[in-house]
Design an enzyme around this catalytic site. Structure first.
Site, short mmCIF file in Angstrom:
data_model
loop_
_atom_site.label_atom_id
_atom_site.label_comp_id
_atom_site.label_asym_id
_atom_site.label_seq_id
_atom_site.Cartn_x
_atom_site.Cartn_y
_atom_site.Cartn_z
N GLY A 23 0.74 -1.14 -0.01
CA GLY A 23 -0.05 -0.15 0.02
C GLY A 23 1.00 1.20 0.04
CB CYS A 24 0.92 4.20 -2.06
SG CYS A 24 -0.91 4.81 -2.05
CG ASN A 25 -1.53 6.43 2.05
OD1 ASN A 25 -0.80 7.39 1.79
ND2 ASN A 25 -2.72 5.77 1.76
CB ALA A 26 1.25 0.49 4.29
CB THR B 53 4.85 6.64 2.74
OG1 THR B 53 4.62 6.42 1.20
CG2 THR B 53 5.47 7.83 2.76
#
Lengths: 347, 347, 347, 347
Positions: free
Chosen positions: C149-152, C154
């Site tokens: 997941g992109c937020n995860a 990051t």
């Protein structure tokens, strides 16, 4: 072989884009980057997105520093590159991203720029039809190249196929361009502040004063126009990059819709970087961001008696740095597409 | 007295802006708000910025619900207001923000809209010169008002002074508009997504198909143009509100620069909401955001043979809801400026 | 050799970015692109920026269509990739950009996603410290990869060096992310319209409900955290791409500032794509747009007792497609950086 | 009566917003506007959106010019208003939009600002709970008012109800704010250029250095906090106006969800300009643009042990100029809401 390259004006937007593209070019080595007031700083302090070049330090822009490279890119304010021209005799290829060597007419230079007039160099728009052939042919082996003005090349590429084919008239052209602020450079001016531009739009250089007008007229003359008249209005809009040019010209008498479309199809049908879109499909800026692509759509409005050409170009890429590097590739006999992409970064 | 008001289409952008302005109008009471698929919801669920109206609930849009109010605003998709017209006989004033009652020519309606043609109502652009007088005069006492198309009124206000004064020609007008997406309404379409529009721009309705063209031509005829021809291209740009229209027309033979400027000065010199800026000053969208103001600049390009009028208008305010309420004020004999501001929200 | 590749979900944003990167990968051939409701359309109709792939047509997403390729990328809505897993037995490498194979805990899956739980695959964040080594090592030879997941990713990359080194505590982490709308996909939802987002910002998934929370906790456990607690709030802001994550954690007892900074320096000092910036330099989204780069800055606030890690990532590139392709390169034994750039497209 | 008003710093953003609001205030007359380097220019040259004030000319900012008005607004850079304080003895009410008179602690001033310390004035946030009552009460009859820092008042209003009610702890507060560039003023700095900010985001003042921290701590002490600790990070995002603050604090031991929500409900249930949204509804910046409204949402994350308060404020309106004028209204005994709106300009 690997060519050694120096880029002046390396702390600005045009210089930065030249470097971004060169950084993925297998045949060059970026040896030197120069700047004026920022000399002495690490390049990365001014171009934090150029991670792969963070070892470079900005040297002062001077003939001595630039001399001796195989290739020099000049990305300086207009009127400043002329002073380096004579001094860079031992540089094989010089590409000027500024205006100093674009115009062939001293009168036009005097009227729109002023200051010393410089010898015109080979114009760096490979896909442009000039005197019946592509400008690409003139670029082969060139040693001094004038990269185009971003707005000018966008409008010229939009019009020239129709002018050359005689399907549109050059006597009453109107072009309005939605442009992003990066074309104005990294200048500290109030109207370029984010607070001023976010949620806003405004025109500038209205009424026939913009410096890209004579450059367009020169291109139109190259396509056979006798006395081209161009109403040119750029509108600053809140996108960092991009030119969405809406250019209209009067339809020539007696031509059919098919003849009109055929002009652009035949001009750009074989081009990699300049593409005509299918009828009814409109180009978007995001389709060309970061790419060396110019996308174009041609619509015919018989009620208004005009052809409308809409074109999307990334002002920093195809509009400036991409044109410069594409021209360099051609001049040096390299693959024309090296280091350049056709796909934009979207969304 | 206090007028009872109903606003249909209250969950959309045009309806929302009508409500935002009416909320600060001392002479009206917003009694009823209606919607189609959103009926039953609290208004605040769809217009979370209208804090002062959070007690209102959306009723279904129907003749029964709208009947009996002193004033009804219709902010419905084109082609839908016609069905309410006959039924609202007991409503003193109806203002339609849609297109159904704007055009006087059935032919133009058939060509650009189609479907049933409706009686034209009094056109809601008070500052427009029509047959030698301001449209304001026609609005006094009007009971059925057609608010203008936002792009159409912006372009018409730009051109009409010059046409009426005979200083520009109407035979070859070109207008290109940088417009924000709110003009397209709260429609769930891919090209209106933020991901698609941020950092991008693209034209639409290119080639003489946009529905605001006949509305502009109608206004130009009202200013004396015989056979107006208009090339019209809107370009979507990433700002929520606003129209920055760049409109050019050919200079009439033999007129001086002073005569040209005088046309706009005399037309708008006394207007509160339509202002000509000093020579060389360009209007910005942010100057008019939320305001009922149209700002205009006139430039003369003798080399191109054209006058360039740039105009900034908030499409939802002066372009739609502001025009509607200003017209309402005039129709009812109220102070024309009530509930309307001249100052934009900038930056 | 050249690997044949199929990309499902090719009309969406994640699928589009996977294709954009693969298009410049010398070792793969994009043979097949698939979609659900858009099957039958040319790819270019939905990804007009992918000019080099305009010969491709979207096929329906089905096990039959995807089977038989060397590599398959799944860019499908969460919960949909599981159905293909069993069917793709004859595919050498499957990379899932969705969530279905990320979580090792069925309880976490049930709480945050629901529906059928699927076997966890090798997690595609090469630079992540997991059980004392880089995840890169686990990716070598992997045949089933779960892109993050992109937020995860990051947030995990921001925290893990400090957790692993014991210089920050995992018991009270707070992270707030400014994110662009492309992370939400090409969904037709009112709050994702340009009109709604331009000039605005708002949080979503507030209060511990966001699905990336268990993914972060899983990464923190991999770095030795026992019972990680994470307050996670994404804020939608008007930029098409990008995550600017501000992540804070409590400073462990007795550690010095030098020890704190050393944790990130030693974790990322040798990484190409994850870079710690010098003290006081903050990452910008534009530095990483289109690039596979995560930029990070570590600040220490002794008065608040917290370390603040700010990180900039392009959610579509390093956050999703870049991670997928970097992981693919490692799995296949190719050069890890092929087809990926470190330089962002700025400005 | 009509109060005569002078506004200093009238060419800047804060000064412009004070003027925009005052222009619709029936009880004041804007007699004098002053500036530093722009003195001598017409106001409209710097505030082109303030059409109704285009008759005004900027005078130099000096005690002599400001003296003699009933009300003076100081919108000057921090550290500059102090010099006018003593000289304006004959001015009934002075409202300082700068920081010079906000802090009661000389130590905090020395640490975060430096330079001469000035007497604290009455703090201009009427809805703030201070020592068990609303600050509104202290503003009645005040003659010297310190308008708040925009970020500080947003965060203080977010936290104070929970601190005062004892449902959250002040020992480990984390706040991250998405902020627009207008809060930084009309400063010519590279990072504030549109080219730099469009499509980008980045944090600044990270690590406990931001000057609004002591102002927040002072407000928290006023609500009973003993030793408040605040981690504060602003993130610049591409919207001209607005603060979207995500503020989290640890839940106090033993309190129920209902008790937590009740703290904010009872604090703001009767307020016109500070509103708590229903559970699950998130505030948007566009809901408050141009308005004097602060919108707030409270979420409870038991897994993380934190309350998350999200708040939307227009930094120039409620954050600065609105607070200044609301405080002025109270001080003078006028209707508190005069010249202020609750409805934002959206979309």
């Amino acid at each position: 072989m690997t060519y050694s390259v120096a880029v002046s004006g390396a702390s600005g937007y045009a210089g930065g884009e030249i470097l971004r593209l060169l950084a993925q070019h297998p045949d060059v080595e970026i040896t030197t980057v120069t700047a004026h007031s920022n000399a002495g700083d690490p390049l990365i302090a001014h171009q934090p997105h150029l991670r792969s070049l963070r070892h470079l330090e900005l040297k002062p822009t001077s003939p001595e520093v630039l001399s001796g490279h195989d290739i020099v890119f000049l990305a300086l304010p207009h009127g400043q590159s002329g002073q380096y021209t004579d001094a860079l005799t031992n540089v094989g290829l010089v590409v000027d991203a500024g205006a100093d060597h674009r115009l062939t007419s001293k009168d036009a230079w005097d009227q729109f720029y002023g200051g010393e007039f410089h010898t015109p160099w080979t114009y760096g728009v490979p896909e442009l039809l000039v005197d019946g052939k592509k400008q690409r042919e003139n670029l082969v082996g060139a040693t001094r190249i004038a990269a185009p003005g971003c707005n000018a090349s966008t409008v010229s590429l939009s019009l020239v196929p129709g002018i050359a084919a005689g399907v549109i008239k050059a006597d009453d052209i109107v072009t309005v361009l939605a442009v992003g602020p990066s074309g104005a450079g990294k200048s500290l001016k109030t109207h370029l502040l984010a607070s001023e531009m976010l949620g806003s739009a405004s025109a500038y250089g209205v009424g026939g004063t913009h410096r890209h007008i004579p450059e367009i007229q020169q291109a139109l003359r190259g396509a056979g126009a006798v006395d081209p008249r161009v109403s040119f209005t750029p509108v600053l809009v809140p996108m960092a990059r991009g030119i969405l040019a809406t250019t209209t010209a009067r339809i020539a008498d007696g031509v059919t819709d098919a003849e009109i479309r055929a002009a652009w199809e035949s001009a750009y049908g074989d081009e990699v970087f300049v593409n005509l879109l299918p009828e009814g499909v409109q180009p978007r800026i995001s389709d060309v961001v970061g790419a060396n692509t110019a996308l174009m759509s041609v619509a015919i409005d018989r009620a208004a008696g005009r052809v409308i050409i809409t074109a999307a170009v990334d002002n920093l890429a195809k509009g400036t740095a991409g044109a410069a590097i594409q021209s360099m590739n051609i001049a040096l006999g390299l693959n024309e597409t090296t280091a350049l992409t056709v796909n934009g970064v979207a969304p």
